[in-house]
Design a protein around this motif. Structure first.
Motif, short mmCIF file in Angstrom:
data_model
loop_
_atom_site.label_atom_id
_atom_site.label_comp_id
_atom_site.label_asym_id
_atom_site.label_seq_id
_atom_site.Cartn_x
_atom_site.Cartn_y
_atom_site.Cartn_z
N ILE A 1 0.86 -1.17 0.00
CA ILE A 1 0.00 0.00 0.00
C ILE A 1 0.90 1.22 0.00
O ILE A 1 1.80 1.35 0.83
CB ILE A 1 -0.92 0.02 1.24
CG1 ILE A 1 -1.87 -1.18 1.20
CG2 ILE A 1 -1.71 1.31 1.30
CD1 ILE A 1 -2.79 -1.26 2.40
N ASN A 2 0.66 2.09 -0.94
CA ASN A 2 1.49 3.27 -1.11
C ASN A 2 0.99 4.40 -0.22
O ASN A 2 0.40 5.37 -0.68
CB ASN A 2 1.49 3.69 -2.58
CG ASN A 2 2.56 4.70 -2.89
OD1 ASN A 2 3.57 4.77 -2.20
ND2 ASN A 2 2.33 5.50 -3.90
N THR A 3 1.22 4.26 1.08
CA THR A 3 0.81 5.28 2.04
C THR A 3 1.86 5.36 3.14
O THR A 3 2.69 4.46 3.30
CB THR A 3 -0.59 4.98 2.61
OG1 THR A 3 -1.05 6.12 3.33
CG2 THR A 3 -0.58 3.77 3.51
N LYS A 4 1.78 6.42 3.93
CA LYS A 4 2.77 6.65 4.98
C LYS A 4 2.52 5.80 6.21
O LYS A 4 1.37 5.60 6.61
CB LYS A 4 2.78 8.12 5.40
CG LYS A 4 3.34 9.05 4.36
CD LYS A 4 3.33 10.48 4.86
CE LYS A 4 3.84 11.41 3.77
NZ LYS A 4 3.77 12.82 4.19
N CYS A 5 3.59 5.37 6.82
CA CYS A 5 3.55 4.66 8.10
C CYS A 5 3.16 5.67 9.19
O CYS A 5 3.66 6.80 9.20
CB CYS A 5 4.92 4.07 8.39
SG CYS A 5 5.12 3.39 10.05
N LYS B 1 6.54 7.74 9.29
CA LYS B 1 6.06 8.67 8.26
C LYS B 1 6.65 8.43 6.87
O LYS B 1 6.47 9.24 5.98
CB LYS B 1 6.30 10.14 8.66
CG LYS B 1 5.77 10.51 10.02
CD LYS B 1 4.28 10.37 10.12
CE LYS B 1 3.79 10.85 11.48
NZ LYS B 1 2.72 10.07 12.01
N LEU B 2 7.35 7.31 6.68
CA LEU B 2 7.87 6.98 5.35
C LEU B 2 6.84 6.12 4.62
O LEU B 2 6.04 5.43 5.24
CB LEU B 2 9.20 6.25 5.46
CG LEU B 2 10.35 7.07 6.07
CD1 LEU B 2 11.60 6.22 6.24
CD2 LEU B 2 10.65 8.29 5.20
N CYS C 1 10.34 0.63 9.24
CA CYS C 1 10.51 0.51 10.70
C CYS C 1 9.85 -0.73 11.30
O CYS C 1 10.05 -1.01 12.47
CB CYS C 1 9.99 1.77 11.39
SG CYS C 1 8.19 1.93 11.38
N GLY C 2 9.05 -1.45 10.52
CA GLY C 2 8.41 -2.66 11.02
C GLY C 2 7.11 -2.45 11.78
O GLY C 2 6.51 -3.41 12.27
N GLN C 3 6.64 -1.20 11.89
CA GLN C 3 5.38 -0.93 12.59
C GLN C 3 4.23 -1.66 11.88
O GLN C 3 4.13 -1.63 10.67
CB GLN C 3 5.10 0.58 12.60
CG GLN C 3 3.73 0.98 13.11
CD GLN C 3 3.52 0.70 14.59
OE1 GLN C 3 4.44 0.79 15.38
NE2 GLN C 3 2.30 0.36 14.95
N ARG C 4 3.39 -2.31 12.66
CA ARG C 4 2.23 -3.04 12.12
C ARG C 4 1.03 -2.10 11.99
O ARG C 4 0.84 -1.23 12.83
CB ARG C 4 1.89 -4.22 13.02
CG ARG C 4 3.03 -5.23 13.07
CD ARG C 4 2.78 -6.33 14.07
NE ARG C 4 1.88 -7.30 13.44
CZ ARG C 4 0.99 -8.03 14.11
NH1 ARG C 4 0.86 -7.90 15.41
NH2 ARG C 4 0.24 -8.91 13.49
#
Length: 170
Positions: free
Chosen positions: A71-75, A79-80, A109-112
């Motif tokens: 999915i082309n959205t920010k974490c 925020k990347l 960063c691996g954030q779920r």
């Protein structure tokens, strides 16, 4: 198995996987968000695909390498841009559990993050009526928008307590 884009309520593509404990079909919208996810512990992948795509002529071809769904959205954390489907990190033959809400992981960063569109929520509720009390299903029929909003709020609280962010499209 991954299809090319096809038209069904807008552009879609599908990933079908024979997993360790059954078969999994996930239909994605053109942004990569989950629209439908069907898991069966007893039906084989080819049979499931034939049942799900009745009337559709999908072209299935072998590819050199599978490309994960992103999915082309920010974490929400770093925020990347760049979230990919968590199930794609495991070979299908080793997948034993399928999360009810699809999970995406930040490549950086691996954030779920969990994926929950209004379409998927409606699908999830209407295809799992056994999970709800009779009164709850009556509320879904009589006040669908209000009930879906309440269910969404419960889901948000559950995932917030686990520090898992929701996928948000910009």
């Amino acid at each position: 198995m991954r299809t090319d884009f096809y038209e069904r309520n807008g552009k879609r593509f599908c990933v079908g996987e024979q997993i360790l404990k059954g078969s999994l079909i996930t239909e994605f919208n053109e942004r990569g968000e989950v629209a439908v996810q069907i898991h069966s512990k007893t039906i084989g992948l080819n049979e499931m695909l034939n049942l799900y795509f009745v009337g559709y002529k999908l072209k299935v071809t072998d590819v050199a390498a599978y490309t994960s769904v992103a999915i082309n959205t920010k974490c929400a954390s770093c925020k990347l841009v760049g979230l990919e489907r968590e199930l794609d990190k495991t070979h299908p033959s080793k997948i034993t559990n399928v999360p009810v809400l699809p999970i995406f992981v930040c490549k950086n960063c691996g954030q779920r993050h969990y994926s929950l569109t209004d379409e998927y929520l409606r699908y999830m509720v209407t295809s799992n009526k056994g999970l709800f009390e009779q009164e709850e299903m009556k509320a879904v029929e009589e006040k669908p928008e209000e009930t879906m909003t309440t269910i969404k709020e419960y889901i948000i609280r559950i995932f917030a307590s686990k520090k898992i962010s929701r996928v948000t499209m910009e």
